[in-house]
Scaffold this motif. Sequence first.
Motif, PDB file in Angstrom:
ATOM      1  N   THR A  68       0.902  -1.236   0.020  1.00 30.97           N
ATOM      2  CA  THR A  68      -0.050   0.117  -0.001  1.00 30.97           C
ATOM      3  C   THR A  68       0.980   1.216  -0.026  1.00 30.97           C
ATOM      4  O   THR A  68       1.885   1.296   0.829  1.00 30.97           O
ATOM      5  CB  THR A  68      -1.004   0.070   1.369  1.00 30.97           C
ATOM      6  OG1 THR A  68      -1.511  -1.230   1.489  1.00 30.97           O
ATOM      7  CG2 THR A  68      -1.811   1.220   1.206  1.00 30.97           C
ATOM      8  N   ASP A  75      -2.617   3.647  -3.441  1.00 35.65           N
ATOM      9  CA  ASP A  75      -2.520   2.646  -4.119  1.00 35.65           C
ATOM     10  C   ASP A  75      -2.143   1.479  -3.604  1.00 35.65           C
ATOM     11  O   ASP A  75      -1.486   1.433  -2.413  1.00 35.65           O
ATOM     12  CB  ASP A  75      -1.454   3.043  -5.096  1.00 35.65           C
ATOM     13  CG  ASP A  75      -1.948   3.759  -6.427  1.00 35.65           C
ATOM     14  OD1 ASP A  75      -3.155   4.444  -6.305  1.00 35.65           O
ATOM     15  OD2 ASP A  75      -1.255   3.688  -7.514  1.00 35.65           O
ATOM     16  N   LYS A  76      -2.767   0.412  -4.096  1.00 33.13           N
ATOM     17  CA  LYS A  76      -2.299  -1.199  -3.496  1.00 33.13           C
ATOM     18  C   LYS A  76      -2.281  -1.981  -4.828  1.00 33.13           C
ATOM     19  O   LYS A  76      -2.565  -1.848  -6.000  1.00 33.13           O
ATOM     20  CB  LYS A  76      -3.765  -1.611  -2.968  1.00 33.13           C
ATOM     21  CG  LYS A  76      -4.050  -0.689  -1.668  1.00 33.13           C
ATOM     22  CD  LYS A  76      -5.205  -1.457  -0.794  1.00 33.13           C
ATOM     23  CE  LYS A  76      -5.567  -0.313   0.567  1.00 33.13           C
ATOM     24  NZ  LYS A  76      -6.593  -1.118   1.110  1.00 33.13           N
ATOM     25  N   GLY A  77      -1.521  -3.211  -4.577  1.00 30.51           N
ATOM     26  CA  GLY A  77      -1.179  -4.065  -5.329  1.00 30.51           C
ATOM     27  C   GLY A  77      -0.229  -5.314  -4.803  1.00 30.51           C
ATOM     28  O   GLY A  77      -0.173  -5.371  -3.670  1.00 30.51           O
ATOM     29  N   GLY A  91      -0.053  -3.001 -10.048  1.00 26.32           N
ATOM     30  CA  GLY A  91      -1.029  -2.184  -9.695  1.00 26.32           C
ATOM     31  C   GLY A  91      -2.401  -2.752  -9.582  1.00 26.32           C
ATOM     32  O   GLY A  91      -2.934  -3.357 -10.424  1.00 26.32           O
ATOM     33  N   LYS A  92      -3.246  -2.892  -8.392  1.00 24.96           N
ATOM     34  CA  LYS A  92      -4.531  -3.809  -8.279  1.00 24.96           C
ATOM     35  C   LYS A  92      -5.562  -2.422  -7.999  1.00 24.96           C
ATOM     36  O   LYS A  92      -6.715  -2.578  -8.412  1.00 24.96           O
ATOM     37  CB  LYS A  92      -4.442  -4.699  -7.434  1.00 24.96           C
ATOM     38  CG  LYS A  92      -3.502  -5.675  -7.725  1.00 24.96           C
ATOM     39  CD  LYS A  92      -4.038  -6.528  -8.832  1.00 24.96           C
ATOM     40  CE  LYS A  92      -2.904  -7.625  -9.270  1.00 24.96           C
ATOM     41  NZ  LYS A  92      -3.462  -8.058 -10.513  1.00 24.96           N
ATOM     42  N   GLU A  93      -5.288  -1.507  -7.153  1.00 26.70           N
ATOM     43  CA  GLU A  93      -6.153  -0.393  -6.924  1.00 26.70           C
ATOM     44  C   GLU A  93      -5.664   0.775  -6.655  1.00 26.70           C
ATOM     45  O   GLU A  93      -4.388   0.942  -6.254  1.00 26.70           O
ATOM     46  CB  GLU A  93      -6.958  -0.749  -5.382  1.00 26.70           C
ATOM     47  CG  GLU A  93      -7.522  -2.024  -5.311  1.00 26.70           C
ATOM     48  CD  GLU A  93      -7.829  -2.161  -3.772  1.00 26.70           C
ATOM     49  OE1 GLU A  93      -8.216  -1.162  -3.042  1.00 26.70           O
ATOM     50  OE2 GLU A  93      -7.984  -3.413  -3.283  1.00 26.70           O
ATOM     51  N   THR A  95      -4.692   4.743  -8.571  1.00 26.81           N
ATOM     52  CA  THR A  95      -4.045   5.393  -9.770  1.00 26.81           C
ATOM     53  C   THR A  95      -3.298   4.451 -10.674  1.00 26.81           C
ATOM     54  O   THR A  95      -3.402   4.556 -11.863  1.00 26.81           O
ATOM     55  CB  THR A  95      -2.970   6.593  -9.352  1.00 26.81           C
ATOM     56  OG1 THR A  95      -3.814   7.365  -8.476  1.00 26.81           O
ATOM     57  CG2 THR A  95      -2.621   7.412 -10.691  1.00 26.81           C
ATOM     58  N   ASN A  96      -2.718   3.737 -10.151  1.00 30.63           N
ATOM     59  CA  ASN A  96      -1.985   2.587 -10.976  1.00 30.63           C
ATOM     60  C   ASN A  96      -2.502   1.141 -11.162  1.00 30.63           C
ATOM     61  O   ASN A  96      -1.885   0.127 -11.460  1.00 30.63           O
ATOM     62  CB  ASN A  96      -0.302   2.353 -10.439  1.00 30.63           C
ATOM     63  CG  ASN A  96       0.297   3.740 -10.437  1.00 30.63           C
ATOM     64  OD1 ASN A  96       0.406   4.218 -11.386  1.00 30.63           O
ATOM     65  ND2 ASN A  96       0.827   4.260  -9.210  1.00 30.63           N
ATOM     66  N   SER A  97      -3.785   0.980 -10.852  1.00 33.17           N
ATOM     67  CA  SER A  97      -4.573  -0.122 -11.209  1.00 33.17           C
ATOM     68  C   SER A  97      -4.492  -0.633 -12.704  1.00 33.17           C
ATOM     69  O   SER A  97      -4.673   0.323 -13.645  1.00 33.17           O
ATOM     70  CB  SER A  97      -6.012   0.208 -11.024  1.00 33.17           C
ATOM     71  OG  SER A  97      -6.703  -1.043 -11.184  1.00 33.17           O
ATOM     72  N   GLY A  98      -3.884  -1.784 -12.912  1.00 30.57           N
ATOM     73  CA  GLY A  98      -3.830  -2.474 -14.105  1.00 30.57           C
ATOM     74  C   GLY A  98      -2.338  -2.087 -14.781  1.00 30.57           C
ATOM     75  O   GLY A  98      -2.030  -2.719 -15.984  1.00 30.57           O
TER      76      GLY A  98
END
Length: 146
Positions: A68, A75-77, A91-93, A95-98
């Motif tokens: 986190t 952001d989380k991932g 990145g999962k959740e 700004t950087n999701s995906g």
Amino acid sequence: MRSLLFISFLILGLGCNTPKKTVSANNAMRAGKLNGTWVPVKQEMGGTALPKIVFEKQKLILSDSNYTVIAESVDKGVVRYNNNDKLDIFGKEGTNSGKHFTAIYKFENDQLTVCYNLSGDAYPESFETKGKPLYFLSVFKKESTN
């Protein structure tokens, strides 16, 4: 610039998540040392040192293969180790999701140093960012629990 710094900081999360038993044992050892809350003490991008005011309120929280990042937003991932010193960050959740980032890291003298390639197309070969505008370096210390 803030968005790029945030992206860079986000990818600093470290953890473990590999199927091989020998690698998993090493990852578990690393995760134990790296789990906790980390604060940046130095950051640079493309060979230019960033002023402390840019990162002084940021935090990286590591819990095994999950991370986190707390900065302008959260952001989380997840992170996966490759060949002992290489990272794949997903990145999962937030700004950087995906997004997928690549990095190298070292843990020495109670400091965690990570060099990221924000394009994610190759791993950095060293902890040098000069002349590489999409390379980001961050040095962390573990937050005191006192």
